[in-house]
Design a protein around this motif. Structure first.
Motif, short mmCIF file in Angstrom:
data_model
loop_
_atom_site.label_atom_id
_atom_site.label_comp_id
_atom_site.label_asym_id
_atom_site.label_seq_id
_atom_site.Cartn_x
_atom_site.Cartn_y
_atom_site.Cartn_z
N HIS A 52 8.59 39.65 17.85
CA HIS A 52 9.36 39.03 16.79
C HIS A 52 10.16 37.86 17.36
CE1 HIS A 52 11.67 38.51 13.15
NE2 HIS A 52 12.76 38.49 13.88
N LYS A 53 10.23 36.82 16.57
CA LYS A 53 11.04 35.65 16.90
C LYS A 53 11.81 35.29 15.64
CE LYS A 53 12.51 32.14 19.25
NZ LYS A 53 13.67 32.34 20.03
N ASP A 54 13.08 35.04 15.76
CA ASP A 54 13.92 34.73 14.61
C ASP A 54 13.90 33.23 14.33
OD1 ASP A 54 15.78 34.54 12.61
OD2 ASP A 54 17.48 35.22 13.82
N PHE A 55 13.22 32.84 13.25
CA PHE A 55 13.15 31.44 12.84
C PHE A 55 14.04 31.18 11.63
CE2 PHE A 55 8.97 31.96 14.95
CZ PHE A 55 9.12 30.96 15.91
N ALA B 225 16.93 30.13 11.26
CA ALA B 225 17.78 28.94 11.31
C ALA B 225 17.04 27.68 10.86
CB ALA B 225 18.30 28.73 12.73
N PHE B 226 15.74 27.79 10.65
CA PHE B 226 14.94 26.63 10.26
C PHE B 226 14.74 26.60 8.75
CE2 PHE B 226 14.04 27.40 14.65
CZ PHE B 226 13.99 26.12 15.21
N GLY B 227 15.01 25.44 8.16
CA GLY B 227 14.87 25.28 6.72
C GLY B 227 13.44 25.50 6.23
N SER B 228 12.46 25.22 7.07
CA SER B 228 11.07 25.40 6.64
C SER B 228 10.74 26.88 6.40
CB SER B 228 10.10 24.79 7.66
OG SER B 228 10.28 25.38 8.93
N LEU B 229 11.38 27.80 7.12
CA LEU B 229 11.16 29.22 6.87
C LEU B 229 11.72 29.61 5.50
CD1 LEU B 229 10.12 31.99 7.67
CD2 LEU B 229 12.32 32.39 8.81
N ALA B 230 12.90 29.12 5.17
CA ALA B 230 13.48 29.41 3.86
C ALA B 230 12.58 28.86 2.75
CB ALA B 230 14.88 28.82 3.76
N ALA B 231 12.07 27.65 2.93
CA ALA B 231 11.17 27.06 1.94
C ALA B 231 9.88 27.85 1.82
CB ALA B 231 10.88 25.60 2.30
N ALA B 232 9.35 28.33 2.94
CA ALA B 232 8.13 29.15 2.92
C ALA B 232 8.37 30.46 2.16
CB ALA B 232 7.67 29.43 4.34
N ARG B 233 9.51 31.07 2.39
CA ARG B 233 9.82 32.31 1.69
C ARG B 233 9.95 32.09 0.18
NH1 ARG B 233 14.06 34.53 6.23
NH2 ARG B 233 12.51 35.59 7.53
N GLU B 234 10.55 30.96 -0.21
CA GLU B 234 10.67 30.64 -1.64
C GLU B 234 9.30 30.41 -2.25
OE1 GLU B 234 13.30 27.30 -2.09
OE2 GLU B 234 14.97 28.35 -1.13
N ALA B 235 8.41 29.71 -1.54
CA ALA B 235 7.06 29.47 -2.04
C ALA B 235 6.31 30.78 -2.22
CB ALA B 235 6.30 28.54 -1.10
N ARG B 236 6.46 31.69 -1.27
CA ARG B 236 5.80 33.01 -1.37
C ARG B 236 6.36 33.80 -2.56
NH1 ARG B 236 2.61 34.77 2.66
NH2 ARG B 236 2.47 33.46 4.51
N ALA B 237 7.66 33.75 -2.77
CA ALA B 237 8.28 34.48 -3.86
C ALA B 237 7.77 33.97 -5.21
CB ALA B 237 9.80 34.38 -3.78
N ARG B 238 7.55 32.66 -5.33
CA ARG B 238 7.03 32.10 -6.57
C ARG B 238 5.60 32.54 -6.85
NH1 ARG B 238 9.41 27.39 -4.53
NH2 ARG B 238 7.39 26.63 -3.86
N ASN B 239 4.83 32.80 -5.81
CA ASN B 239 3.42 33.15 -5.97
C ASN B 239 3.12 34.65 -5.94
OD1 ASN B 239 2.27 30.50 -6.27
ND2 ASN B 239 2.85 30.16 -4.14
N ASP B 240 4.12 35.47 -5.68
CA ASP B 240 3.90 36.93 -5.63
C ASP B 240 4.09 37.56 -6.99
OD1 ASP B 240 3.21 36.91 -3.00
OD2 ASP B 240 5.19 37.53 -2.28
#
Length: 136
Positions: free
Chosen positions: A116-119, A121-136
């Motif tokens: 595991h690596k904690d990412f 702190a990167f805005g791109s991870l937050a954006a990726a999680r939002e994109a996944r939430a919209r498509n789930d």
């Protein structure tokens, strides 16, 4: 550092599969704890069914189809892949990649020990999680 496409390719048989044309990118220069490779499999070529669960190193593998079409079994699931599709083979799960097209299959493969690596702190991870939430 720069490494051109095809500069350091070699033929390699993976896991009793067919021959694979491979480039192991920055094999001795990269400091990240992963291997990054591009593979080329001819029509009908395959990686060979296998799993990574050795006592000294359990490996996860990420595959991204760059060109061509493929079929990949991961565990009991079968997936049909085309350029742009990606798939993750978790450590210890049997998997096999097969070229199902008429031309060469080009795949980017990244593999390394699970962990595991904690990412966060990167805005791109937050954006990726939002994109996944919209498509789930």
């Amino acid at each position: 550092m720069f490494e051109p496409r095809g500069a350091y390719t070699f033929d390699y048989a993976l896991h009793e599969g067919s021959g694979t044309r491979m480039q192991f990118h920055f094999a001795d220069e990269m400091r990240m704890p992963v291997a990054i490779q591009t593979w080329e499999l001819e029509p009908g070529g395959h990686e060979g069914m296998h799993a990574h669960h050795r006592d000294d190193m359990t490996l996860e593998e990420f595959y991204l189809v760059l060109e061509g079409t493929a079929s990949m079994r991961v565990g009991q699931e079968q997936h049909e892949l085309k350029a742009g599709d990606s798939i993750l083979a978790p450590a210890g799960v049997e998997h096999d990649l097969r070229n199902t097209g008429d031309g060469t299959l080009r795949v980017l493969v990244v593999w390394g020990e699970e962990g595991h690596k904690d990412f966060s702190a990167f805005g791109s991870l937050a954006a990726a999680r939002e994109a996944r939430a919209r498509n789930d």
